[in-house]
Motif scaffolding. Structure first.
Motif, PDB file in Angstrom:
ATOM      1  N   VAL A 152       0.842  -1.200   0.000  1.00  0.00           N
ATOM      2  CA  VAL A 152       0.000   0.000   0.000  1.00  0.00           C
ATOM      3  C   VAL A 152       0.879   1.251   0.000  1.00  0.00           C
ATOM      4  CG1 VAL A 152      -1.882   1.218   1.120  1.00  0.00           C
ATOM      5  CG2 VAL A 152      -1.772  -1.264   1.275  1.00  0.00           C
ATOM      6  N   ILE A 153       1.839   1.298   0.908  1.00  0.00           N
ATOM      7  CA  ILE A 153       2.747   2.449   0.949  1.00  0.00           C
ATOM      8  C   ILE A 153       3.518   2.569  -0.365  1.00  0.00           C
ATOM      9  CG2 ILE A 153       4.866   3.311   2.034  1.00  0.00           C
ATOM     10  CD1 ILE A 153       3.723   2.384   4.721  1.00  0.00           C
ATOM     11  N   HIS A 154       3.913   1.448  -0.924  1.00  0.00           N
ATOM     12  CA  HIS A 154       4.635   1.453  -2.201  1.00  0.00           C
ATOM     13  C   HIS A 154       3.825   2.163  -3.281  1.00  0.00           C
ATOM     14  CE1 HIS A 154       7.527  -0.521  -5.095  1.00  0.00           C
ATOM     15  NE2 HIS A 154       6.534  -0.196  -5.918  1.00  0.00           N
ATOM     16  N   GLU A 155       2.568   1.779  -3.434  1.00  0.00           N
ATOM     17  CA  GLU A 155       1.748   2.386  -4.491  1.00  0.00           C
ATOM     18  C   GLU A 155       1.385   3.827  -4.177  1.00  0.00           C
ATOM     19  OE1 GLU A 155       1.713   0.932  -7.229  1.00  0.00           O
ATOM     20  OE2 GLU A 155       2.455  -0.981  -6.460  1.00  0.00           O
ATOM     21  N   MET A 156       1.195   4.147  -2.911  1.00  0.00           N
ATOM     22  CA  MET A 156       0.920   5.537  -2.555  1.00  0.00           C
ATOM     23  C   MET A 156       2.145   6.421  -2.795  1.00  0.00           C
ATOM     24  SD  MET A 156      -2.214   5.567  -1.849  1.00  0.00           S
ATOM     25  CE  MET A 156      -3.459   4.291  -1.588  1.00  0.00           C
ATOM     26  N   ALA A 157       3.328   5.855  -2.603  1.00  0.00           N
ATOM     27  CA  ALA A 157       4.547   6.603  -2.923  1.00  0.00           C
ATOM     28  C   ALA A 157       4.595   6.911  -4.424  1.00  0.00           C
ATOM     29  CB  ALA A 157       5.786   5.814  -2.494  1.00  0.00           C
ATOM     30  N   HIS A 158       4.183   5.953  -5.239  1.00  0.00           N
ATOM     31  CA  HIS A 158       4.105   6.222  -6.684  1.00  0.00           C
ATOM     32  C   HIS A 158       3.131   7.366  -6.959  1.00  0.00           C
ATOM     33  CE1 HIS A 158       6.716   3.188  -8.221  1.00  0.00           C
ATOM     34  NE2 HIS A 158       5.940   2.154  -7.958  1.00  0.00           N
ATOM     35  N   LYS A 159       2.004   7.380  -6.264  1.00  0.00           N
ATOM     36  CA  LYS A 159       1.034   8.462  -6.462  1.00  0.00           C
ATOM     37  C   LYS A 159       1.657   9.819  -6.129  1.00  0.00           C
ATOM     38  CE  LYS A 159      -3.033   7.007  -7.914  1.00  0.00           C
ATOM     39  NZ  LYS A 159      -3.608   7.556  -9.176  1.00  0.00           N
ATOM     40  N   LEU A 160       2.411   9.878  -5.045  1.00  0.00           N
ATOM     41  CA  LEU A 160       3.069  11.132  -4.678  1.00  0.00           C
ATOM     42  C   LEU A 160       4.131  11.497  -5.712  1.00  0.00           C
ATOM     43  CD1 LEU A 160       3.463  10.538  -0.835  1.00  0.00           C
ATOM     44  CD2 LEU A 160       1.723  11.915  -1.999  1.00  0.00           C
ATOM     45  N   ASP A 161       4.873  10.517  -6.166  1.00  0.00           N
ATOM     46  CA  ASP A 161       5.905  10.729  -7.179  1.00  0.00           C
ATOM     47  C   ASP A 161       5.297  11.324  -8.444  1.00  0.00           C
ATOM     48  OD1 ASP A 161       8.228  10.620  -8.672  1.00  0.00           O
ATOM     49  OD2 ASP A 161       8.393   8.436  -8.663  1.00  0.00           O
ATOM     50  N   MET A 162       4.114  10.808  -8.832  1.00  0.00           N
ATOM     51  CA  MET A 162       3.490  11.234 -10.090  1.00  0.00           C
ATOM     52  C   MET A 162       2.829  12.601 -10.009  1.00  0.00           C
ATOM     53  SD  MET A 162       2.058   7.695 -11.815  1.00  0.00           S
ATOM     54  CE  MET A 162       1.325   6.971 -10.358  1.00  0.00           C
ATOM     55  N   LEU A 163       2.883  13.239  -8.863  1.00  0.00           N
ATOM     56  CA  LEU A 163       2.375  14.608  -8.786  1.00  0.00           C
ATOM     57  C   LEU A 163       3.226  15.554  -9.631  1.00  0.00           C
ATOM     58  CD1 LEU A 163       1.415  14.851  -4.999  1.00  0.00           C
ATOM     59  CD2 LEU A 163      -0.140  14.750  -6.963  1.00  0.00           C
ATOM     60  N   ASN A 164       4.426  15.117  -9.979  1.00  0.00           N
ATOM     61  CA  ASN A 164       5.251  15.873 -10.929  1.00  0.00           C
ATOM     62  C   ASN A 164       5.064  15.351 -12.348  1.00  0.00           C
ATOM     63  OD1 ASN A 164       6.441  17.881  -9.427  1.00  0.00           O
ATOM     64  ND2 ASN A 164       8.247  16.691  -8.876  1.00  0.00           N
ATOM     65  N   ARG A 165       3.897  14.780 -12.614  1.00  0.00           N
ATOM     66  CA  ARG A 165       3.455  14.334 -13.937  1.00  0.00           C
ATOM     67  C   ARG A 165       3.973  12.959 -14.337  1.00  0.00           C
ATOM     68  NH1 ARG A 165       3.388  19.683 -17.920  1.00  0.00           N
ATOM     69  NH2 ARG A 165       2.017  20.961 -16.614  1.00  0.00           N
ATOM     70  N   GLU A 166       5.141  12.552 -13.915  1.00  0.00           N
ATOM     71  CA  GLU A 166       5.636  11.237 -14.258  1.00  0.00           C
ATOM     72  C   GLU A 166       6.343  10.627 -13.056  1.00  0.00           C
ATOM     73  OE1 GLU A 166       8.890  11.040 -17.043  1.00  0.00           O
ATOM     74  OE2 GLU A 166       9.358  13.159 -16.719  1.00  0.00           O
ATOM     75  N   ALA A 167       6.329   9.297 -13.014  1.00  0.00           N
ATOM     76  CA  ALA A 167       7.010   8.611 -11.923  1.00  0.00           C
ATOM     77  C   ALA A 167       8.493   8.505 -12.270  1.00  0.00           C
ATOM     78  CB  ALA A 167       6.403   7.226 -11.725  1.00  0.00           C
ATOM     79  N   ASN A 168       9.292   9.274 -11.563  1.00  0.00           N
ATOM     80  CA  ASN A 168      10.731   9.278 -11.846  1.00  0.00           C
ATOM     81  C   ASN A 168      11.588   9.341 -10.586  1.00  0.00           C
ATOM     82  OD1 ASN A 168      10.287  11.872 -11.002  1.00  0.00           O
ATOM     83  ND2 ASN A 168      10.780  12.853 -12.960  1.00  0.00           N
ATOM     84  N   GLY A 169      10.953   9.119  -9.423  1.00  0.00           N
ATOM     85  CA  GLY A 169      11.708   9.173  -8.177  1.00  0.00           C
ATOM     86  C   GLY A 169      11.944  10.573  -7.666  1.00  0.00           C
ATOM     87  N   PHE A 170      11.210  11.545  -8.214  1.00  0.00           N
ATOM     88  CA  PHE A 170      11.407  12.940  -7.823  1.00  0.00           C
ATOM     89  C   PHE A 170      10.051  13.586  -7.572  1.00  0.00           C
ATOM     90  CE2 PHE A 170      15.013  15.925  -7.829  1.00  0.00           C
ATOM     91  CZ  PHE A 170      14.340  17.092  -7.474  1.00  0.00           C
ATOM     92  N   PRO A 171       9.448  13.342  -6.407  1.00  0.00           N
ATOM     93  CA  PRO A 171       8.152  13.945  -6.091  1.00  0.00           C
ATOM     94  C   PRO A 171       8.295  15.457  -5.883  1.00  0.00           C
ATOM     95  CG  PRO A 171       9.063  12.946  -4.138  1.00  0.00           C
ATOM     96  CD  PRO A 171      10.007  12.591  -5.263  1.00  0.00           C
ATOM     97  N   PRO A 172       7.198  16.186  -5.781  1.00  0.00           N
ATOM     98  CA  PRO A 172       7.289  17.629  -5.518  1.00  0.00           C
ATOM     99  C   PRO A 172       7.915  17.872  -4.139  1.00  0.00           C
ATOM    100  CG  PRO A 172       5.078  17.001  -6.218  1.00  0.00           C
ATOM    101  CD  PRO A 172       5.801  15.736  -5.921  1.00  0.00           C
ATOM    102  N   LEU A 173       9.081  18.480  -4.125  1.00  0.00           N
ATOM    103  CA  LEU A 173       9.762  18.728  -2.855  1.00  0.00           C
ATOM    104  C   LEU A 173       9.217  19.987  -2.194  1.00  0.00           C
ATOM    105  CD1 LEU A 173      13.477  17.914  -3.782  1.00  0.00           C
ATOM    106  CD2 LEU A 173      11.655  16.379  -3.016  1.00  0.00           C
ATOM    107  N   HIS A 174       9.328  20.046  -0.892  1.00  0.00           N
ATOM    108  CA  HIS A 174       8.881  21.215  -0.152  1.00  0.00           C
ATOM    109  C   HIS A 174       9.815  22.391  -0.411  1.00  0.00           C
ATOM    110  CE1 HIS A 174       6.189  18.394   1.651  1.00  0.00           C
ATOM    111  NE2 HIS A 174       7.164  17.710   2.204  1.00  0.00           N
ATOM    112  N   ARG A 175       9.312  23.564  -0.166  1.00  0.00           N
ATOM    113  CA  ARG A 175      10.005  24.789  -0.552  1.00  0.00           C
ATOM    114  C   ARG A 175      11.436  24.859  -0.024  1.00  0.00           C
ATOM    115  NH1 ARG A 175       6.688  30.148   0.387  1.00  0.00           N
ATOM    116  NH2 ARG A 175       5.421  29.002  -1.145  1.00  0.00           N
ATOM    117  N   ARG A 176      11.660  24.428   1.207  1.00  0.00           N
ATOM    118  CA  ARG A 176      12.990  24.573   1.803  1.00  0.00           C
ATOM    119  C   ARG A 176      13.882  23.354   1.598  1.00  0.00           C
ATOM    120  NH1 ARG A 176      11.872  27.799   7.546  1.00  0.00           N
ATOM    121  NH2 ARG A 176      10.830  29.606   6.587  1.00  0.00           N
TER     122      ARG A 176
END
Length: 251
Positions: A152-176
């Motif tokens: 479950v965590i694995h697939e949810m991590a993919h969902k977070l990763d894809m917030l930058n449009r594609e799954a590439n291991g680089f989710p949207p990082l926080h401002r700081r």
């Protein structure tokens, strides 16, 4: 104004459809990452799980039946990665499709020569960009028997990763957060572990994480929540970046 409305709606949902105490205690018993949380974080996770069950459609297929305890357990797992981020990070999709066991999706692709190929791979989980999360219930239950694994965590991590449009291991990082520090930590670890694997050395994570950068992020996210002490010892720089991203300190 919209934040106020959202908070009011959330409070109404939690008040009208709370997770019953026996169901929540059962979820904590079966979800090790949630069990390790302090009391205040467990309470926050319970609210998120309540809202998750309200906003997402859990859809068992092929004769599978999920009772209330199963649904609460799945929601608890699913909300661990967003405990400090908020449910808005899961916006843009609605369904969680749950198979009884591993499933075999039928896929076709056309190569450069125009030849159509069909592939069938056995899968425990899958996440589509703006589509559903698909899970094997047998693998969800297997989490307790396989240290470091959590489909479950694995697939949810993919969902977070894809917030930058594609799954590439680089989710949207926080401002700081430092993009260069993230890239160096993940790239160095990924390359080193691939080299270790090539030489037959033991790996500190599931070898599936070496398929590509997206799977690496998802696999180390599993380890971050399931076996944080080991991940911190074996991949300290990766662990530090995950602390900053998830805003949690599981170890």
């Amino acid at each position: 104004m919209f934040d106020t409305i959202s908070t009011w709606r959330a409070r109404r949902i939690v008040a009208r459809r709370p997770i019953a105490e026996p169901l929540w205690q059962d979820a904590l018993r079966r979800c090790a990452p949630a069990r390790r949380l302090g009391a205040s974080d467990q309470a926050a996770l319970r609210v998120l799980a309540t809202l998750f069950l309200e906003r997402k459609s859990l859809e068992p297929v092929q004769g599978l039946e999920l009772d209330d305890a199963d649904r609460v357990l799945l929601a608890a797992h699913a909300c661990m990665p967003i405990l400090k981020l908020g449910l808005d990070w899961y916006d843009g999709w609605h369904s969680v499709i749950v198979y009884p066991d591993a499933f075999i999706p039928r896929r076709t692709h056309t190569d450069e020569a125009g030849v159509v190929h069909e592939t069938r791979s056995i899968m425990a989980g899958e996440a589509w960009g703006r589509g559903p999360v698909i899970l094997s219930w047998a693998d969800v239950l297997e989490t307790r028997k396989a240290p470091g694994h959590n489909v479950v965590i694995h697939e949810m991590a993919h969902k977070l990763d894809m917030l930058n449009r594609e799954a590439n291991g680089f989710p949207p990082l926080h401002r700081r957060m430092d993009r260069r520090a993230w890239t160096k930590a993940f790239s160095d670890a990924f390359k080193r572990l691939r080299e270790d694997d090539r030489h037959g050395l033991p790996l500190p994570i599931d070898p599936y994480g070496l398929e590509n950068e997206a799977e690496f992020f998802a696999v180390v996210s599993e380890a971050f929540f399931e076996t944080p002490a080991a991940l911190r010892q074996d991949l300290p720089e990766v662990y530090r970046q995950l602390e900053l991203f998830y805003r949690q300190h599981p170890y």
